[in-house]
Design an enzyme around this catalytic site. Structure first.
Site, PDB file in Angstrom:
ATOM      1  N   SER A   1       0.868  -1.183   0.000  1.00 30.59           N
ATOM      2  CA  SER A   1       0.000   0.000   0.000  1.00 30.59           C
ATOM      3  C   SER A   1       0.898   1.224   0.000  1.00 30.59           C
ATOM      4  O   SER A   1       1.506   1.559   1.021  1.00 30.59           O
ATOM      5  CB  SER A   1      -0.906  -0.001   1.236  1.00 30.59           C
ATOM      6  OG  SER A   1      -1.794  -1.091   1.200  1.00 30.59           O
TER       7      SER A   1
ATOM      8  N   LYS B   1      -7.163   1.784  -2.573  1.00 29.77           N
ATOM      9  CA  LYS B   1      -6.728   1.370  -1.238  1.00 29.77           C
ATOM     10  C   LYS B   1      -6.699   2.559  -0.277  1.00 29.77           C
ATOM     11  O   LYS B   1      -7.081   2.428   0.895  1.00 29.77           O
ATOM     12  CB  LYS B   1      -5.345   0.718  -1.308  1.00 29.77           C
ATOM     13  CG  LYS B   1      -4.771   0.313   0.047  1.00 29.77           C
ATOM     14  CD  LYS B   1      -5.669  -0.689   0.785  1.00 29.77           C
ATOM     15  CE  LYS B   1      -5.189  -0.972   2.210  1.00 29.77           C
ATOM     16  NZ  LYS B   1      -3.958  -1.777   2.248  1.00 29.77           N
TER      17      LYS B   1
ATOM     18  N   LYS C   1       0.694   5.720   8.044  1.00 28.39           N
ATOM     19  CA  LYS C   1       1.296   5.924   6.730  1.00 28.39           C
ATOM     20  C   LYS C   1       0.227   6.053   5.643  1.00 28.39           C
ATOM     21  O   LYS C   1       0.297   6.927   4.774  1.00 28.39           O
ATOM     22  CB  LYS C   1       2.242   4.763   6.432  1.00 28.39           C
ATOM     23  CG  LYS C   1       2.888   4.782   5.054  1.00 28.39           C
ATOM     24  CD  LYS C   1       2.176   3.884   4.043  1.00 28.39           C
ATOM     25  CE  LYS C   1       2.217   2.428   4.457  1.00 28.39           C
ATOM     26  NZ  LYS C   1       1.594   1.552   3.424  1.00 28.39           N
TER      27      LYS C   1
END
Length: 300
Positions: A93, A168, A236
């Protein structure tokens, strides 16, 4: 298929295991070493370049954008082992913008590129029930789809390179904000004197029901914050969302607020906590810890 798999952490290890179980030949590399249970069933190699050289499909599953860049284009990286006709699949990701640049570099070597991040966490990786969001050309997707189906249940080609990563990021916005909402609700209920375990049970039969209320709500009540998906990784992902929103001129106020809770969790030593531990930050602010009678009884 001959498959290179780079990155064998919490997610990558079971994913690679499913590919081996499905009968594919795997060439494995991880900077910390290949787990013994996988090395016994596949071929461990000394570099990502060697893994790519011996495979037709190359999969990377590492934590963040710089790790993908290093795995692909650093010394001994995947690019050194590529030859025309291969497919590189990044299931990490990472940044959608960086992904488009990576795809261009791989395309220039005569290979296709798919960005295919996943949702479902460690539980989904172990159960081969991951949701896989794919960006890239249709022909490459069709070629790799049997591998995706060995690792996941909901596999969708969303669009071109970068669109998988964009999907995502959108997923992580929804997940983070829903976890935060569940944490607030259970904290409110417990502070008001209700048993949060029974409150959750009641809510599971109504419009508030969700997979997050089911799984992470139970984690909160049982105080099981061992990582399925670490807070540092979700931090993140929300950083990617906020950076992208800034460049697009899109306001994401609740995403920004939830990111602050993740920052607070890390400041409290919780980088490796499961992301359901957002609850612990809210509990500290309220000076109250949820622990209903049912949870106490189960713990005993």
């Amino acid at each position: 298929m001959n498959v290179a798999f780079i990155g064998l952490g919490i997610m990558g290890r079971p994913m690679a295991g499913h590919l081996i179980a499905a009968g594919h030949s795997l060439f494995l590399h991880d900077i910390t070493g290949v787990p013994e249970e996988l090395a016994a069933k596949a071929t461990a190699v000394s570099s990502a370049a060697e893994a790519a050289r011996r495979a037709d499909i190359v999969i990377t599953m590492v934590p963040d954008t710089p790790h993908v860049e290093a795995a692909l284009f650093g010394p001994g990286g995947v690019a050194e082992g590529l030859s025309p006709g291969k497919v590189v699949v990044d299931m990490s990701s990472i940044s959608p913008i960086a992904t488009k640049g990576f795809a261009e570099k791989v395309n220039a070597l005569g290979c296709d590129y798919l960005d295919a991040p996943v949702s479902g966490g460690e539980v989904g990786a172990k159960a081969a029930s991951l949701t896989i969001m794919v960006g890239g050309p249709q022909a490459a997707f069709d070629r790799v789809k049997p591998l995706f189906e060995a690792m996941g249940k909901n596999v969708t080609l969303v669009g071109g390179n970068g669109d998988g990563q964009t999907t995502k990021v959108a997923n992580q916005i929804i997940v983070a904000l829903t976890i935060e909402a569940v944490a607030e609700a259970l904290l409110f209920a417990a502070k008001a004197g209700a048993d949060p375990a029974r409150v959750r049970q009641a809510l599971m039969g109504g419009f508030a029901a969700s997979r997050i209320l089911e799984v992470h709500g139970e984690r909160m009540i049982q105080r099981n914050f061992a990582p399925g998906f670490r807070i540092a990784l979700h931090q993140k992902d929300l950083a990617l969302a906020l950076d992208g929103a800034r460049s697009l001129g899109v306001p994401l106020p609740n995403t920004a607020a939830t990111q602050q809770l993740l920052h607070a969790a890390i400041a409290q030593g919780g980088a490796a906590w499961d992301h359901s531990a957002i609850l612990k930050v809210l509990e500290r602010q309220a000076d109250f810890e949820i622990a209903g009678p049912a949870a106490q009884q189960d713990a005993a």
